[in-house]
Design an enzyme around this catalytic site. Structure first.
Site, PDB file in Angstrom:
ATOM      1  N   ASN A  14       0.833  -1.216   0.000  1.00 22.11           N
ATOM      2  CA  ASN A  14       0.000   0.000   0.000  1.00 22.11           C
ATOM      3  C   ASN A  14       0.862   1.257   0.000  1.00 22.11           C
ATOM      4  O   ASN A  14       0.508   2.251  -0.644  1.00 22.11           O
ATOM      5  CB  ASN A  14      -0.959  -0.008   1.196  1.00 22.11           C
ATOM      6  CG  ASN A  14      -2.196  -0.834   0.908  1.00 22.11           C
ATOM      7  OD1 ASN A  14      -3.039  -0.438   0.109  1.00 22.11           O
ATOM      8  ND2 ASN A  14      -2.277  -1.999   1.528  1.00 22.11           N
ATOM      9  N   MET A  91       0.299  -2.398  12.040  1.00 19.06           N
ATOM     10  CA  MET A  91      -0.371  -3.447  12.807  1.00 19.06           C
ATOM     11  C   MET A  91      -0.457  -3.173  14.303  1.00 19.06           C
ATOM     12  O   MET A  91      -0.574  -4.092  15.104  1.00 19.06           O
ATOM     13  CB  MET A  91       0.320  -4.794  12.553  1.00 19.06           C
ATOM     14  CG  MET A  91       0.273  -5.226  11.104  1.00 19.06           C
ATOM     15  SD  MET A  91      -1.408  -5.254  10.431  1.00 19.06           S
ATOM     16  CE  MET A  91      -1.102  -5.875   8.778  1.00 19.06           C
ATOM     17  N   ILE A  93      -2.429  -0.837  17.334  1.00 19.89           N
ATOM     18  CA  ILE A  93      -3.540   0.079  17.621  1.00 19.89           C
ATOM     19  C   ILE A  93      -2.988   1.260  18.419  1.00 19.89           C
ATOM     20  O   ILE A  93      -2.285   1.083  19.409  1.00 19.89           O
ATOM     21  CB  ILE A  93      -4.665  -0.651  18.378  1.00 19.89           C
ATOM     22  CG1 ILE A  93      -5.294  -1.706  17.458  1.00 19.89           C
ATOM     23  CG2 ILE A  93      -5.725   0.336  18.858  1.00 19.89           C
ATOM     24  CD1 ILE A  93      -6.361  -2.557  18.093  1.00 19.89           C
ATOM     25  N   LEU A  94      -3.310   2.464  17.947  1.00 22.40           N
ATOM     26  CA  LEU A  94      -2.778   3.673  18.593  1.00 22.40           C
ATOM     27  C   LEU A  94      -3.696   4.132  19.719  1.00 22.40           C
ATOM     28  O   LEU A  94      -4.924   4.099  19.589  1.00 22.40           O
ATOM     29  CB  LEU A  94      -2.610   4.788  17.561  1.00 22.40           C
ATOM     30  CG  LEU A  94      -1.493   4.551  16.529  1.00 22.40           C
ATOM     31  CD1 LEU A  94      -1.590   5.586  15.412  1.00 22.40           C
ATOM     32  CD2 LEU A  94      -0.122   4.598  17.194  1.00 22.40           C
ATOM     33  N   ASN A 108      -6.877   5.023   7.703  1.00 22.70           N
ATOM     34  CA  ASN A 108      -6.441   3.618   7.744  1.00 22.70           C
ATOM     35  C   ASN A 108      -7.062   2.864   6.572  1.00 22.70           C
ATOM     36  O   ASN A 108      -8.146   3.201   6.101  1.00 22.70           O
ATOM     37  CB  ASN A 108      -6.919   2.979   9.059  1.00 22.70           C
ATOM     38  CG  ASN A 108      -6.503   1.518   9.187  1.00 22.70           C
ATOM     39  OD1 ASN A 108      -5.354   1.165   8.909  1.00 22.70           O
ATOM     40  ND2 ASN A 108      -7.425   0.654   9.578  1.00 22.70           N
ATOM     41  N   HIS A 110      -8.441  -0.872   5.798  1.00 27.37           N
ATOM     42  CA  HIS A 110      -8.792  -2.156   6.433  1.00 27.37           C
ATOM     43  C   HIS A 110      -9.285  -3.110   5.342  1.00 27.37           C
ATOM     44  O   HIS A 110     -10.157  -2.739   4.551  1.00 27.37           O
ATOM     45  CB  HIS A 110      -9.874  -1.964   7.496  1.00 27.37           C
ATOM     46  CG  HIS A 110     -10.205  -3.252   8.183  1.00 27.37           C
ATOM     47  ND1 HIS A 110      -9.358  -3.831   9.111  1.00 27.37           N
ATOM     48  CD2 HIS A 110     -11.241  -4.106   8.029  1.00 27.37           C
ATOM     49  CE1 HIS A 110      -9.874  -4.969   9.516  1.00 27.37           C
ATOM     50  NE2 HIS A 110     -11.014  -5.171   8.874  1.00 27.37           N
TER      51      HIS A 110
HETATM   52  C1  GAR Z   1      -3.200  -4.850   3.773  1.00 26.65           C
HETATM   53  O1  GAR Z   1      -4.075  -5.806   3.245  1.00 26.65           O
HETATM   54  C2  GAR Z   1      -3.927  -3.951   4.744  1.00 26.65           C
HETATM   55  O2  GAR Z   1      -5.229  -3.676   4.354  1.00 26.65           O
HETATM   56  C3  GAR Z   1      -3.909  -4.785   5.999  1.00 26.65           C
HETATM   57  O3  GAR Z   1      -2.648  -5.430   5.997  1.00 26.65           O
HETATM   58  C4  GAR Z   1      -2.138  -5.525   4.666  1.00 26.65           C
HETATM   59  C5  GAR Z   1      -0.802  -4.816   4.616  1.00 26.65           C
HETATM   60  O4  GAR Z   1      -0.170  -4.992   3.389  1.00 26.65           O
HETATM   61  N1  GAR Z   1      -4.110  -3.979   7.147  1.00 26.65           N
HETATM   62  C6  GAR Z   1      -4.717  -4.403   8.259  1.00 26.65           C
HETATM   63  O5  GAR Z   1      -5.115  -5.542   8.397  1.00 26.65           O
HETATM   64  C7  GAR Z   1      -4.862  -3.363   9.356  1.00 26.65           C
HETATM   65  N2  GAR Z   1      -5.895  -3.737  10.263  1.00 26.65           N
HETATM   66  P1  GAR Z   1       1.017  -4.047   2.889  1.00 26.65           P
HETATM   67  O6  GAR Z   1       2.048  -3.951   4.010  1.00 26.65           O
HETATM   68  O7  GAR Z   1       1.566  -4.784   1.700  1.00 26.65           O
HETATM   69  O8  GAR Z   1       0.436  -2.696   2.526  1.00 26.65           O
END
Ligand code: GAR
Length: 208
Positions: A14, A91, A93-94, A108, A110
């Protein structure tokens, strides 16, 4: 130009989508000025370095609790003069010491359709395992503001994909990333940076 600070913990796809969107002019009115990782060695840091974006590492494991960690993050965000904070696969929680100070300034991504499969304990592949375990026929991702409750802030954008009969958590994750996350996260960031997101009665409305 708004200063965008991106918080990461892992692979950083992302983050890469944001970097690419900034370079190709999709993100208007903002610039990624710093990437902060909660983990040493996160591949996201390599992506930032390759694009000459300043990095900071604030390892979660060096802090005894969420409050002390959040205070360290708050200090870094203030030092970086962050106008927008993006949690891109972050990953941790703040604590509300951060979410209050940066109310409606933290976004964020999700990987599910909130209010399904969200909240504490739902992150990464666990979200997709839960969606497949439930047997939903569509899933997707949600871009939302961060408040004091996990995954409960105002929704900015959502997008869906079909769940296929032979999906694994990995294939579903990939389809959601490619089709939703990597497109909608940069879009939401651009809308924010152009002051095109309005808040009314605690809900977010994007001007397209
Ligand atoms: C992504 O799918 C994001 O949506 C998720 O972790 C992955 C990170 O991928 N985030 C969560 O689950 C947060 N609650 P990346 O490091 O390749 O962007």
């Amino acid at each position: 130009m708004k200063n965008i600070v991106v918080l990461v913990s892992g692979g950083g796809t992302n983050l890469q989508a944001l970097i690419d969107a900034e370079r190709s002019g999709i993100i208007k009115g903002g610039k990624i000025t710093c990437v902060i990782s909660s983990k040493e060695g996160a591949y996201a840091l390599e992506r930032a370095k390759k694009s000459d974006i300043p990095i900071r590492v604030i390892p979660r494991r060096e802090f005894p609790d969420s409050l002390s960690y959040s205070r360290a993050i708050l200090k870094a965000l203030d030092e970086e003069k962050a106008d927008l904070v993006v949690l891109a696969g972050f990953m941790t929680i703040l604590d509300e010491c951060v979410t209050r100070e940066y109310a409606y300034k933290i976004i964020n991504v999700h990987p599910a359709l909130i209010p399904s499969f969200c909240g504490e304990g739902f992150y990464g592949l666990k979200v997709h395992e839960a969606a497949l375990g439930y047997g939903v026929k569509v899933s997707g991702a949600t871009i939302h503001f961060v408040n004091e409750k996990a995954d409960a802030g105002a929704i900015i954008l959502q997008g869906t994909v079909d769940v296929l009969p032979d999906d694994t958590p990995e294939t579903l994750q990939r389809r959601i990333m490619e089709n939703v996350e990597w497109k909608l996260l940069p879009k939401a960031v651009s809308l924010f940076c152009q002051d095109k997101i309005r808040i009314r009665d605690g809900k977010a409305y994007a001007e397209e």
